[in-house]
Design a protein around this motif. Structure first.
Motif, short mmCIF file in Angstrom:
data_model
loop_
_atom_site.label_atom_id
_atom_site.label_comp_id
_atom_site.label_asym_id
_atom_site.label_seq_id
_atom_site.Cartn_x
_atom_site.Cartn_y
_atom_site.Cartn_z
N TRP A 150 0.89 -1.31 -0.05
CA TRP A 150 -0.05 0.18 -0.11
C TRP A 150 0.73 1.25 -0.10
O TRP A 150 0.48 2.32 -0.75
N LEU B 193 2.07 1.61 -3.70
CA LEU B 193 1.08 1.92 -4.43
C LEU B 193 0.91 3.54 -4.23
O LEU B 193 0.54 4.43 -5.14
N GLY B 194 0.92 4.07 -2.88
CA GLY B 194 0.78 5.37 -2.63
C GLY B 194 1.66 6.45 -3.18
O GLY B 194 1.47 7.38 -3.76
N CYS B 195 3.24 5.73 -3.02
CA CYS B 195 4.16 6.67 -3.95
C CYS B 195 3.81 6.73 -5.22
O CYS B 195 4.01 7.73 -5.60
N VAL B 196 3.53 5.52 -6.01
CA VAL B 196 3.25 5.72 -7.28
C VAL B 196 2.16 6.69 -7.71
O VAL B 196 2.16 7.18 -8.48
N LEU B 197 1.16 6.60 -7.08
CA LEU B 197 -0.15 7.68 -7.25
C LEU B 197 0.41 9.37 -7.15
O LEU B 197 0.08 10.14 -7.68
N LEU B 198 1.34 9.48 -6.23
CA LEU B 198 1.68 10.69 -5.67
C LEU B 198 2.46 10.98 -6.84
O LEU B 198 2.40 12.17 -7.37
N MET C 223 2.32 10.04 -10.00
CA MET C 223 1.49 10.32 -11.16
C MET C 223 0.56 11.71 -10.88
O MET C 223 0.56 12.49 -12.00
N ALA C 224 -0.02 12.02 -9.76
CA ALA C 224 -0.74 12.88 -9.55
C ALA C 224 0.09 14.39 -9.56
O ALA C 224 -0.01 15.22 -10.20
#
Length: 184
Positions: free
Chosen positions: A8, A11-16, A18-19
């Motif tokens: 998790w 995944l949070g790092c990847v989403l950050l 991307m954002a």
């Protein structure tokens, strides 16, 4: 095996990342769209003449330089309009006449002869771009710290030196290109 919480966090790092990348991309996309709109307005807009009616300079809170806004007054189809234009590259004096091309669907939307659109466009997108850059500065190192480089590129083991047995009482000699001293 990775723990569930570790997945998790990754995944949070990847989403950050991307954002942050999307927010950083937004001002560039907006600028390209505004450049296209300027070209379209020049081709399809109604030509008119605007007069610089007023100039307002505000010292800007956290900015080091003041911002100046010109107020244009122009007539279209028998109706008088007033609209602001930010002084970005060009700032005309009060009373100057400026050729403009007005959007027939929205008379408050125009482009000047010095390629400035009416209003202050792109400020919000610029702020979001700065926020995206800040997010990337934090998120990219976090994401890179989650990659198991040690597993893919294990560290080299130090070379083992062979130790030659030395006889008791014998002197250890060093072999080198240079002589240590002269022996008699």
């Amino acid at each position: 095996m990775l723990r569930r919480s570790s997945v998790w966090v990754t995944l949070g790092c990847v989403l950050l990342v991307m954002a942050g990348g999307a927010l950083l991309w937004l001002p560039f996309h907006t600028q390209y769209a505004l450049d296209d709109w300027k070209t379209e307005l020049r081709a399809t807009g109604v030509p008119a003449r605007a007069v610089v009616d007023d100039q307002v300079t505000k010292s800007g809170g956290n900015r080091t330089s003041p911002s100046t806004t010109m107020y244009f007054r122009y007539e279209l189809a028998g109706r008088m309009y007033e609209q602001e234009v930010g002084c970005v590259e060009v700032c005309r004096s009060i009373g100057d006449e400026v050729p403009i091309w007005v959007n027939p669907a929205d008379p408050s939307d125009f482009v000047t002869d010095f390629d400035q659109l009416s209003g202050h466009r792109g400020r919000i997108q610029g702020g979001l771009g700065v926020a995206g850059f800040g997010i990337l500065v934090v998120a990219v190192p976090l994401m890179l710290s989650r990659i198991p480089f040690q597993r893919w590129f294990p560290p080299r083991k130090p070379r083992r030196r062979s130790s030659a047995p030395v006889r008791r009482g014998a002197r250890f000699t060093i072999r080198s290109k240079h002589k240590q001293g002269s022996r008699n």
